[in-house]
Design a protein around this motif. Structure first.
Motif: not given
Length: 154
Positions: A34-35, A43-44, A48-50
């Protein structure tokens, strides 16, 4: 005294040591993933897509605004007035003029006016044709309506 290789060969881990070793490896893998690994949650990824979709729509609207603005019959006059305005007011003038409002929408497309104003600010006025001098040499009404919105920036 046994050497390190002999100690390693003879080592037999208990169930607790094996469990906590596996749990530590799972946590370490998740932290690294994740880092630094680029993993994201659902959700993230959706955010990002939106954001990418909104930016693409704004870029397309800015391109249309730019082409329509320069294709208008009084592009040189409008562009001169636009470049004389404050950088902070240019996007408002484009929004108020209807240059970034398309179709049946009542509101301008978010972010398009900023992008269009930035591109228009880079245009060299000497490359634009002179404004028509007489009423007879103007663009036909149908062509002007297709090239520019109903209101112009003044």
């Amino acid at each position: 005294m046994a050497s390190i290789s002999e100690k390693f060969r003879d080592f037999q881990a208990s169930k607790a040591v094996l469990f906590w070793s596996c749990a530590g490896c799972v946590v370490a893998t998740m932290v690294v993933g994740f880092t630094w690994g680029g993993w994201v949650t659902g959700g993230s990824a959706q955010q990002r897509a939106d954001t990418a979709a909104e930016q693409a729509v704004a870029q397309l609207a800015a391109d249309i605004c730019f082409k329509r603005y320069l294709a208008s019959p009084d592009a040189r006059v409008n562009l001169t007035a636009l470049t004389e305005e404050s950088v902070y007011r240019r996007d408002g003038l484009l929004e108020d003029g209807g240059w970034v409002t398309f179709g049946d929408r009542e509101d301008p497309i978010d972010g398009a006016a900023d992008l269009c104003a930035d591109r228009l600010a880079e245009v060299d006025l000497s490359t634009l044709p002179e404004a028509p001098a007489t009423a007879g040499s103007e663009m036909p009404v149908a062509d002007a309506a297709a090239a520019a919105p109903a209101t112009t920036v003044q």
